[in-house]
Enzyme design. Structure first.
Site, PDB file in Angstrom:
ATOM      1  N   THR A  35       0.819  -1.216   0.000  1.00  0.00           N
ATOM      2  CA  THR A  35       0.000   0.000   0.000  1.00  0.00           C
ATOM      3  C   THR A  35       0.850   1.263   0.000  1.00  0.00           C
ATOM      4  OG1 THR A  35      -0.024  -0.225   2.389  1.00  0.00           O
ATOM      5  CG2 THR A  35      -1.954  -1.047   1.206  1.00  0.00           C
ATOM      6  N   SER A  80       8.569  12.056  -2.519  1.00  0.00           N
ATOM      7  CA  SER A  80       8.052  10.674  -2.630  1.00  0.00           C
ATOM      8  C   SER A  80       9.077   9.665  -2.151  1.00  0.00           C
ATOM      9  CB  SER A  80       7.611  10.368  -4.061  1.00  0.00           C
ATOM     10  OG  SER A  80       8.651  10.661  -4.965  1.00  0.00           O
ATOM     11  N   GLY A  81      10.356  10.055  -2.141  1.00  0.00           N
ATOM     12  CA  GLY A  81      11.393   9.181  -1.612  1.00  0.00           C
ATOM     13  C   GLY A  81      11.195   8.898  -0.129  1.00  0.00           C
ATOM     14  N   ARG A  91      22.060  -3.680   2.511  1.00  0.00           N
ATOM     15  CA  ARG A  91      22.818  -3.268   1.318  1.00  0.00           C
ATOM     16  C   ARG A  91      24.324  -3.440   1.437  1.00  0.00           C
ATOM     17  NH1 ARG A  91      19.671   2.322   0.488  1.00  0.00           N
ATOM     18  NH2 ARG A  91      17.722   1.513  -0.340  1.00  0.00           N
ATOM     19  N   HIS A 116      14.062  12.580  -8.778  1.00  0.00           N
ATOM     20  CA  HIS A 116      15.263  13.095  -8.119  1.00  0.00           C
ATOM     21  C   HIS A 116      16.196  13.682  -9.184  1.00  0.00           C
ATOM     22  CE1 HIS A 116      13.922  11.267  -4.528  1.00  0.00           C
ATOM     23  NE2 HIS A 116      14.887  10.402  -4.298  1.00  0.00           N
ATOM     24  N   ASN A 169      12.401   8.509  -9.056  1.00  0.00           N
ATOM     25  CA  ASN A 169      12.885   7.762  -7.887  1.00  0.00           C
ATOM     26  C   ASN A 169      11.992   6.594  -7.510  1.00  0.00           C
ATOM     27  OD1 ASN A 169      11.316  10.275  -7.211  1.00  0.00           O
ATOM     28  ND2 ASN A 169      11.170   9.228  -5.249  1.00  0.00           N
ATOM     29  N   LYS A 201      25.347   6.556   2.304  1.00  0.00           N
ATOM     30  CA  LYS A 201      24.844   5.485   1.420  1.00  0.00           C
ATOM     31  C   LYS A 201      25.320   5.704  -0.002  1.00  0.00           C
ATOM     32  CE  LYS A 201      20.486   5.356   3.794  1.00  0.00           C
ATOM     33  NZ  LYS A 201      19.088   5.771   3.623  1.00  0.00           N
ATOM     34  N   GLN A 217      16.300  15.926  -4.044  1.00  0.00           N
ATOM     35  CA  GLN A 217      15.452  14.746  -3.968  1.00  0.00           C
ATOM     36  C   GLN A 217      13.999  15.080  -3.623  1.00  0.00           C
ATOM     37  OE1 GLN A 217      19.249  12.352  -2.126  1.00  0.00           O
ATOM     38  NE2 GLN A 217      17.276  11.360  -1.867  1.00  0.00           N
ATOM     39  N   CYS A 220      17.767   5.124  -4.062  1.00  0.00           N
ATOM     40  CA  CYS A 220      17.260   5.746  -5.299  1.00  0.00           C
ATOM     41  C   CYS A 220      18.293   6.662  -5.964  1.00  0.00           C
ATOM     42  CB  CYS A 220      15.981   6.521  -5.004  1.00  0.00           C
ATOM     43  SG  CYS A 220      16.023   7.427  -3.456  1.00  0.00           S
ATOM     44  N   ARG A 236      -3.469  -2.216   9.462  1.00  0.00           N
ATOM     45  CA  ARG A 236      -4.289  -1.070   9.037  1.00  0.00           C
ATOM     46  C   ARG A 236      -4.881  -1.282   7.654  1.00  0.00           C
ATOM     47  NH1 ARG A 236       0.295   1.176  11.441  1.00  0.00           N
ATOM     48  NH2 ARG A 236       1.452   1.061   9.507  1.00  0.00           N
TER      49      ARG A 236
HETATM   50  P1  A2P Z   1       0.239   0.300   5.687  1.00  0.00           P
HETATM   51  O1  A2P Z   1      -0.297   1.115   4.534  1.00  0.00           O
HETATM   52  O2  A2P Z   1      -0.687  -0.793   6.087  1.00  0.00           O
HETATM   53  O3  A2P Z   1       0.760   1.136   6.827  1.00  0.00           O
HETATM   54  P2  A2P Z   1       5.421   4.343   2.558  1.00  0.00           P
HETATM   55  O4  A2P Z   1       6.911   4.145   2.472  1.00  0.00           O
HETATM   56  O5  A2P Z   1       4.841   4.925   1.321  1.00  0.00           O
HETATM   57  O6  A2P Z   1       5.032   5.086   3.802  1.00  0.00           O
HETATM   58  O7  A2P Z   1       4.800   2.854   2.705  1.00  0.00           O
HETATM   59  C1  A2P Z   1       5.180   1.957   3.711  1.00  0.00           C
HETATM   60  C2  A2P Z   1       4.584   0.574   3.435  1.00  0.00           C
HETATM   61  O8  A2P Z   1       4.996  -0.297   4.497  1.00  0.00           O
HETATM   62  C3  A2P Z   1       3.061   0.540   3.457  1.00  0.00           C
HETATM   63  O9  A2P Z   1       2.574  -0.430   2.555  1.00  0.00           O
HETATM   64  C4  A2P Z   1       2.776   0.122   4.890  1.00  0.00           C
HETATM   65  O10 A2P Z   1       1.520  -0.523   5.078  1.00  0.00           O
HETATM   66  C5  A2P Z   1       3.871  -0.882   5.103  1.00  0.00           C
HETATM   67  N1  A2P Z   1       4.067  -1.119   6.523  1.00  0.00           N
HETATM   68  C6  A2P Z   1       4.325  -0.209   7.489  1.00  0.00           C
HETATM   69  N2  A2P Z   1       4.375  -0.806   8.705  1.00  0.00           N
HETATM   70  C7  A2P Z   1       4.150  -2.130   8.498  1.00  0.00           C
HETATM   71  C8  A2P Z   1       4.065  -3.283   9.346  1.00  0.00           C
HETATM   72  N3  A2P Z   1       4.254  -3.200  10.661  1.00  0.00           N
HETATM   73  N4  A2P Z   1       3.803  -4.485   8.764  1.00  0.00           N
HETATM   74  C9  A2P Z   1       3.617  -4.577   7.445  1.00  0.00           C
HETATM   75  N5  A2P Z   1       3.680  -3.534   6.592  1.00  0.00           N
HETATM   76  C10 A2P Z   1       3.941  -2.316   7.095  1.00  0.00           C
END
Ligand code: A2P
Length: 339
Positions: A16, A163-164, A104, A246, A319, A217, A160, A133, A44
């Site tokens: 997500t 969205s990163g 990494r 970026h 990125n 990095k 940058q 990235c 969530r």
């Molecule tokens: P969720 O949407 O359920 O919080 P971004 O880098 O764009 O913030 O996205 C982080 C991604 O990592 C999202 O899909 C988020 O899911 C997921 N994520 C964050 N915490 C957890 C967790 N404890 N277990 C599984 N996925 C997670």
């Protein structure tokens, strides 16, 4: 090692998130040989629906026991989840392609940009790391120059996009911009300063040297990918109020002389790179145009007259695509080609 199959079971961990969503789109766009795709995120997001190749997929909760029967998992859920869940995935026989920074620099983990060092994939023991990235778009440019003229030193400054940092940062830039334009009070949660209409010379945490982790990095990952520990690289990484894409200013000193014309010709023949460089017609890469593209764009190629063999270049990449999701999917495709 990956067994040869007609189609594979693939997991997207962090499905997500900003990169996870891009991975899903790219798998579909490239007609990835997926027998099935499983999507994981936090509690969530449990049950959220995502369209994929005409099917509706439901997001599942990430747990250590979900990886049984999954051939490859593309992780983009933050370092904490990578550290916690990648070893469990590998024990279940799954190959992990990890977008976080936690593995990494592990000597047993290949760090791969398929156009640059595909051979390193052979050494994997279950986890393959996707580089940072900013590193990915820089090494695509450095590799052909290093092969042709041997790079002595690189000075890189990055610009940058938010969205990163992830979805919350994109929302923060949008909300702050709307509030500024409506003369309302601005609040902040993701960055230590307002990002709308501002520039922050601060990406990731500061280290005791005064550099940031992001700068460290860029230096270490570039050396590892190019297989040259002696390469001198120094970086300043800057967050700018851009949603996607970026940009990087590169100053490169080479051992052998390389003219801007020769450099352009070299880069024009390099996979994944587009030379976009007609300054008199205002042709140079900008993030608004490069966002959504697969290739990394380079322009403003010119001589640095302050040193004998110096070049300046301007490099822009998406990125979320080549800097993250696309590179991860290309790693998976390269593994499949070699299976
Ligand atoms: P969720 O949407 O359920 O919080 P971004 O880098 O764009 O913030 O996205 C982080 C991604 O990592 C999202 O899909 C988020 O899911 C997921 N994520 C964050 N915490 C957890 C967790 N404890 N277990 C599984 N996925 C997670």
């Amino acid at each position: 090692m990956l067994k040869r199959k007609d189609a594979y079971t693939v997991a997207v961990v962090g499905a997500t998130g900003a990169v996870g969503q891009e991975i899903i789109e790219i798998l579909e766009e490239r007609n990835f040989p997926a027998a099935s795709v499983r999507l994981f995120a936090s509690e969530r997001s449990e049950g959220k629906r995502v369209e994929f190749m005409g099917k509706t997929l439901k997001v599942e909760v990430l747990r250590p026991d979900v990886f049984e029967g999954i051939d490859m998992a593309l992780f983009s859920a933050g370092g904490v989840r990578s550290r916690e869940f990648a070893p469990a995935a590998v024990r279940a026989g799954c190959i992990v392609i990890d977008n976080s920074s936690v593995w990494r620099m592990d000597p047993e983990v290949p760090l791969v940009v398929p156009e640059v060092n595909p051979g390193d994939l052979k050494k994997h023991r279950g986890i393959i790391a996707n580089p940072n990235c900013s590193t990915i778009q820089m090494v695509l440019i450095l590799k052909p120059i290093h092969d042709a003229a041997r790079i002595r030193r690189v000075v890189v400054t990055t610009f940058q996009s938010v969205s990163g940092t992830g979805m919350r940062a994109m929302e923060e830039l949008l909300q702050q911009s709307v509030n500024v334009l409506n003369m309302k009070e601005v609040s902040r949660a993701v960055y230590p300063h307002q990002i709308a209409f501002n520039v922050l010379p601060h990406i990731d945490a500061f280290t005791e040297t005064g550099d940031t982790m992001e700068e460290t990095k860029l230096v270490n990952e570039t050396r590892k990918i190019l297989g040259d520990e002696a390469l001198r690289v120094t970086a300043t990484t800057v967050r700018v109020p851009v949603f996607r894409g970026h940009s990087e200013s590169l100053n490169i000193e080479t051992e052998k002389a390389l003219s801007p014309e020769e450099c352009r010709a070299l880069l024009a023949g390099s996979p994944g790179v587009v030379v976009f460089d007609v300054p008199e017609k205002n042709v140079y890469p900008v993030p608004l145009e490069v966002a959504g593209k697969d290739d990394v764009y380079v322009g403003r190629v010119r001589r640095d007259p302050s040193i004998p063999n110096g070049l300046n270049l301007w490099v822009v990449g998406d990125n979320l695509r080549k800097g993250a999701a696309l590179n991860a999917v290309q790693i998976a495709e390269t593994l499949i080609d070699g299976a």
